[in-house]
Design an enzyme around this catalytic site. Sequence first.
Site, PDB file in Angstrom:
ATOM      1  N   ARG A 109     102.778  47.155  -0.234  1.00  0.00           N
ATOM      2  CA  ARG A 109     102.269  46.463   0.901  1.00  0.00           C
ATOM      3  C   ARG A 109     102.907  46.986   1.775  1.00  0.00           C
ATOM      4  NH1 ARG A 109      99.045  45.496  -2.168  1.00  0.00           N
ATOM      5  NH2 ARG A 109      97.905  43.728  -2.822  1.00  0.00           N
ATOM      6  N   GLU A 147      96.287  49.533   8.619  1.00  0.00           N
ATOM      7  CA  GLU A 147      95.216  50.640   8.169  1.00  0.00           C
ATOM      8  C   GLU A 147      94.042  50.461   8.427  1.00  0.00           C
ATOM      9  OE1 GLU A 147      95.926  50.041   3.834  1.00  0.00           O
ATOM     10  OE2 GLU A 147      97.995  50.301   3.647  1.00  0.00           O
ATOM     11  N   HIS A 151      96.330  54.815   1.039  1.00  0.00           N
ATOM     12  CA  HIS A 151      96.171  53.797   0.004  1.00  0.00           C
ATOM     13  C   HIS A 151      95.277  53.943  -1.168  1.00  0.00           C
ATOM     14  CE1 HIS A 151      96.574  49.120   0.197  1.00  0.00           C
ATOM     15  NE2 HIS A 151      96.363  49.564  -1.059  1.00  0.00           N
TER      16      HIS A 151
END
Length: 322
Positions: free
Chosen positions: A234, A263, A282
């Site tokens: 995370r 993000e 990601h």
Amino acid sequence: MPRIVITDCDHDTIAPERQVAAEAEVDLVLADCKDENDVLEAAAGADGLIVQYAPVTAAVFDAVPNLKVVSRYGVGVDTIDVAAAQAHGVLVCNVPDYGTEDVSDHAVALALALLRGIPQLDRRLRRGDHDISAVKPLHRFRGRTFGVVGLGRIGVATACKARALGFEVVAHDPAAKEVPEPLRGAELLGFEETLGRADVLSLHVPLTPATHHLLNTETLHRMRPGSVLVNTGRGAVVDTEALVEALERGQILGAALDVVENEPLLPPHRLFELPNVVLTPHVGWYSEESFTELKQRAAENAVAGVLGRTPHDVVSAAVHDG
């Protein structure tokens, strides 16, 4: 007919979800929610939700009395108010193990790229520069120490793969009294001792109040000089500004980040300017196999919930990393 709303989904297809819903004779609707208001509007009258990034807040549970289940695409459920869900008798589900192999593969790949200087060598070679001095000194993996913070499924898989490559493995997990059986022989250490021992520090913890900015100015300073940081968990577990400063000062050798605090990460950003940083968007969870499994199981959990069955993956208020 029971109704499930997909609040948001950036995948290029929802065919697997549609198939699961059709076989169960459940209506499936795709929305495009960005914030709480969008979710409130889309979820009206729904029996179940499938969510990717959209926030499912206490207000949503208050406003949707028929809601029986919220199923998340992924492991973490930090965008869902789990306590509010429990207070309203709503099941919260995730898919805790769909990306275990994929995220651990990605974490190890990022670590190896950093330790061998591959991104820097590639960029220099494309400019016609064959000098290796910028990445010296490089060291073999055998005898180096790979530290894992978080011994959920992904953390254990990452540590096992690192050990197979010759690394010594140390680990920290405040909930663990001993290392899991697959890591028998590895050392279980306190957090600060892990920071001081690891040549590679790989993060595999959920985002909670206790882990927010776990890596900050103080703890980054305690990392072993010349070590590298890998985060595939995370983004907010790492204080981005503190990391940039540690990298600029040479406090640590490098960082590889598949996740960041905000993000998507967009230029201009100081992380893009640092040669000792590897960034991916990601994608650690992704493989064709994990992609299909994720979608099917998220839909199956939602369908089971709206039909009054027990879903396979039910999350309690005490959420742990996959």
